[in-house]
Design an enzyme around this catalytic site. Structure first.
Site, short mmCIF file in Angstrom:
data_model
loop_
_atom_site.label_atom_id
_atom_site.label_comp_id
_atom_site.label_asym_id
_atom_site.label_seq_id
_atom_site.Cartn_x
_atom_site.Cartn_y
_atom_site.Cartn_z
N SER A 15 28.61 -16.36 36.98
CA SER A 15 27.73 -16.50 35.82
C SER A 15 27.50 -15.15 35.13
O SER A 15 27.19 -14.15 35.77
CB SER A 15 26.38 -17.08 36.22
OG SER A 15 25.52 -17.04 35.09
N LYS A 66 23.24 -29.85 35.75
CA LYS A 66 22.53 -30.09 34.48
C LYS A 66 21.95 -31.51 34.38
O LYS A 66 20.89 -31.70 33.82
CB LYS A 66 23.46 -29.83 33.29
CG LYS A 66 23.77 -28.35 33.10
CD LYS A 66 24.62 -28.11 31.86
CE LYS A 66 25.09 -26.67 31.79
NZ LYS A 66 25.89 -26.39 30.60
N ASP A 102 22.71 -25.57 24.75
CA ASP A 102 24.17 -25.37 24.62
C ASP A 102 24.66 -25.69 23.21
O ASP A 102 25.47 -24.96 22.63
CB ASP A 102 24.93 -26.26 25.61
CG ASP A 102 24.89 -25.71 27.03
OD1 ASP A 102 24.72 -24.50 27.20
OD2 ASP A 102 25.02 -26.52 27.97
N GLY A 126 37.95 -33.72 23.82
CA GLY A 126 37.17 -33.79 25.05
C GLY A 126 35.93 -34.63 24.83
O GLY A 126 35.36 -34.62 23.72
N ALA A 127 35.51 -35.36 25.85
CA ALA A 127 34.34 -36.25 25.71
C ALA A 127 33.47 -36.18 26.96
O ALA A 127 32.88 -37.17 27.38
CB ALA A 127 34.81 -37.68 25.45
N GLY A 128 33.35 -34.98 27.53
CA GLY A 128 32.52 -34.80 28.73
C GLY A 128 31.13 -34.34 28.37
O GLY A 128 30.66 -34.52 27.23
P1 NDP Z 1 33.55 -32.34 31.83
O1 NDP Z 1 34.14 -32.28 33.18
O2 NDP Z 1 32.26 -33.08 31.63
O3 NDP Z 1 34.64 -33.00 30.80
C1 NDP Z 1 35.95 -32.56 30.84
C2 NDP Z 1 36.73 -33.12 29.63
O4 NDP Z 1 38.01 -32.49 29.63
C3 NDP Z 1 36.99 -34.62 29.66
O5 NDP Z 1 36.92 -35.12 28.34
C4 NDP Z 1 38.41 -34.72 30.22
O6 NDP Z 1 39.11 -35.87 29.79
C5 NDP Z 1 39.02 -33.50 29.58
N1 NDP Z 1 40.19 -32.97 30.29
C6 NDP Z 1 40.22 -32.37 31.50
N2 NDP Z 1 41.47 -31.95 31.80
C7 NDP Z 1 42.25 -32.31 30.75
C8 NDP Z 1 43.65 -32.17 30.45
N3 NDP Z 1 44.48 -31.57 31.32
N4 NDP Z 1 44.10 -32.64 29.27
C9 NDP Z 1 43.26 -33.24 28.40
N5 NDP Z 1 41.94 -33.42 28.62
C10 NDP Z 1 41.44 -32.96 29.79
O7 NDP Z 1 33.43 -30.82 31.34
P2 NDP Z 1 32.34 -30.20 30.35
O8 NDP Z 1 32.22 -31.11 29.18
O9 NDP Z 1 31.12 -29.84 31.10
O10 NDP Z 1 33.03 -28.80 29.93
C11 NDP Z 1 34.12 -28.77 29.03
C12 NDP Z 1 34.51 -27.34 28.69
O11 NDP Z 1 33.46 -26.70 27.98
C13 NDP Z 1 34.80 -26.44 29.91
O12 NDP Z 1 35.88 -25.60 29.59
C14 NDP Z 1 33.53 -25.63 30.05
O13 NDP Z 1 33.76 -24.39 30.67
C15 NDP Z 1 33.16 -25.44 28.59
N6 NDP Z 1 31.75 -25.12 28.36
C16 NDP Z 1 31.44 -23.94 27.76
C17 NDP Z 1 30.13 -23.59 27.50
C18 NDP Z 1 29.83 -22.28 26.86
O14 NDP Z 1 28.65 -21.87 26.85
N7 NDP Z 1 30.80 -21.60 26.30
C19 NDP Z 1 29.02 -24.49 27.87
C20 NDP Z 1 29.45 -25.74 28.47
C21 NDP Z 1 30.77 -26.02 28.70
P3 NDP Z 1 39.00 -37.28 30.58
O15 NDP Z 1 37.71 -37.91 30.12
O16 NDP Z 1 40.21 -38.02 30.14
O17 NDP Z 1 39.00 -36.93 32.06
#
Ligand code: NDP
Length: 262
Positions: A15, A66, A102, A126-128
């Protein structure tokens, strides 16, 4: 006595929050100590309670806690409630408060770059959890159309179904990565592909004027492809600094200038 803050997560050594908050403190003259706190995977709540019982003023929450932080709070801000996740905690009159900074961090980072948000068309890949947290702040910053593209289409559709009533002024669309096409002001990579080193292949039929990668400190095939197309690019350090500034402001009532830290 200096105020005590912490970032809690597992793992936590990576971090950069302590470094940022100490830099903000130096710039603003706030007397604080900000530490990393490793919580056991099954011990998040006990660690938070212990921190606030021992004079802690505020905590940032990172992966994987979170959503647990969201569930633990007595009071939530509107944006935290919509995000379904909390990254900033504080205690007032014995009640635990939670916010999610965020999304505003991303908005502030993009605005500091002078990229367009008002009336813009944005693609988020992305949809996480990170995407969920940024939709509301992006629309409140003026985004007009938001396309959410995800490897698993159903997840993007579910996210839009859950959030569309919170942003009725915007047009939200889901699509799969295979269908990705069109013209956007900004494309944002909110997948975790860069964290695992997986490539993300952008089709020729996709056009965008700016590229923002949420991850930072990692190689990004998304940014490499964007740079080859000659568009301005940024990694996610500005978003990180932006969310930290919002948390610092909640706790200390002073807002450092993001431009000084990115
Ligand atoms: P999650 O684990 O919740 O979601 C991950 C997402 O990435 C899903 O939509 C998943 O798709 C997709 N994914 C994973 N691997 C692949 C791949 N090889 N090809 C295509 N899609 C892929 O993660 P978060 O939403 O928490 O985080 C996402 C990103 O944002 C990370 O890189 C994290 O470090 C960054 N982040 C940065 C912050 C900052 O302050 N700069 C703050 C928060 C996050 P599927 O649904 O199909 O599995």
């Amino acid at each position: 006595m200096s105020k005590l803050f912490a970032v809690i997560g597992n793992p936590i050594e990576q971090s950069r929050s302590p470094e940022l908050h100490h830099a903000f403190a130096e710039k603003t003259g706030v007397d604080l100590e900000y530490v990393r706190r490793l919580a056991p995977l099954d011990g998040f709540e006990a660690s938070v309670r212990d921190f606030f019982a021992h004079q802690g003023t505020g905590m940032n929450v990172t992966v994987p806690f979170k959503e647990q932080a969201f569930a633990l709070c007595d009071q939530l801000t509107e944006r935290a409630s919509i995000a379904g996740a909390v990254n900033t905690l504080w205690m007032t009159d014995g009640k635990l408060y939670g916010d999610n900074t965020d999304g505003q961090g991303l908005v502030d980072a993009i605005q500091t770059l002078n990229w367009p948000l008002d009336h813009s068309q944005i693609l988020i890949i992305g949809a996480g959890g990170a995407t969920r947290g940024v939709i509301y702040p992006l629309v409140k910053a003026g985004v007009h159309k938001l396309v959410i593209a995800n490897r698993t289409l159903a997840r993007a559709e579910q996210l839009i179904a859950a959030l569309k009533h919170t942003v009725p002024e915007a047009q939200l669309q889901a699509c799969s990565l295979d269908e990705l096409s069109g013209d956007f002001d900004i494309a944002i990579n909110a997948t975790s592909a860069s964290l695992s080193g997986a490539p993300l292949n952008l089709p020729e039929s996709l056009h965008f004027d700016h590229a923002y990668e949420m991850a930072y400190g990692k190689a990004s095939s998304f940014l490499d492809q964007a740079a080859k197309r000659g568009v301005p690019v940024s990694d996610g350090f500005g978003m990180l600094a932006g969310q930290a500034i919002e948390a610092f402001y909640i706790w200390n009532g002073i807002k450092p200038d993001l431009k000084d830290f990115i």
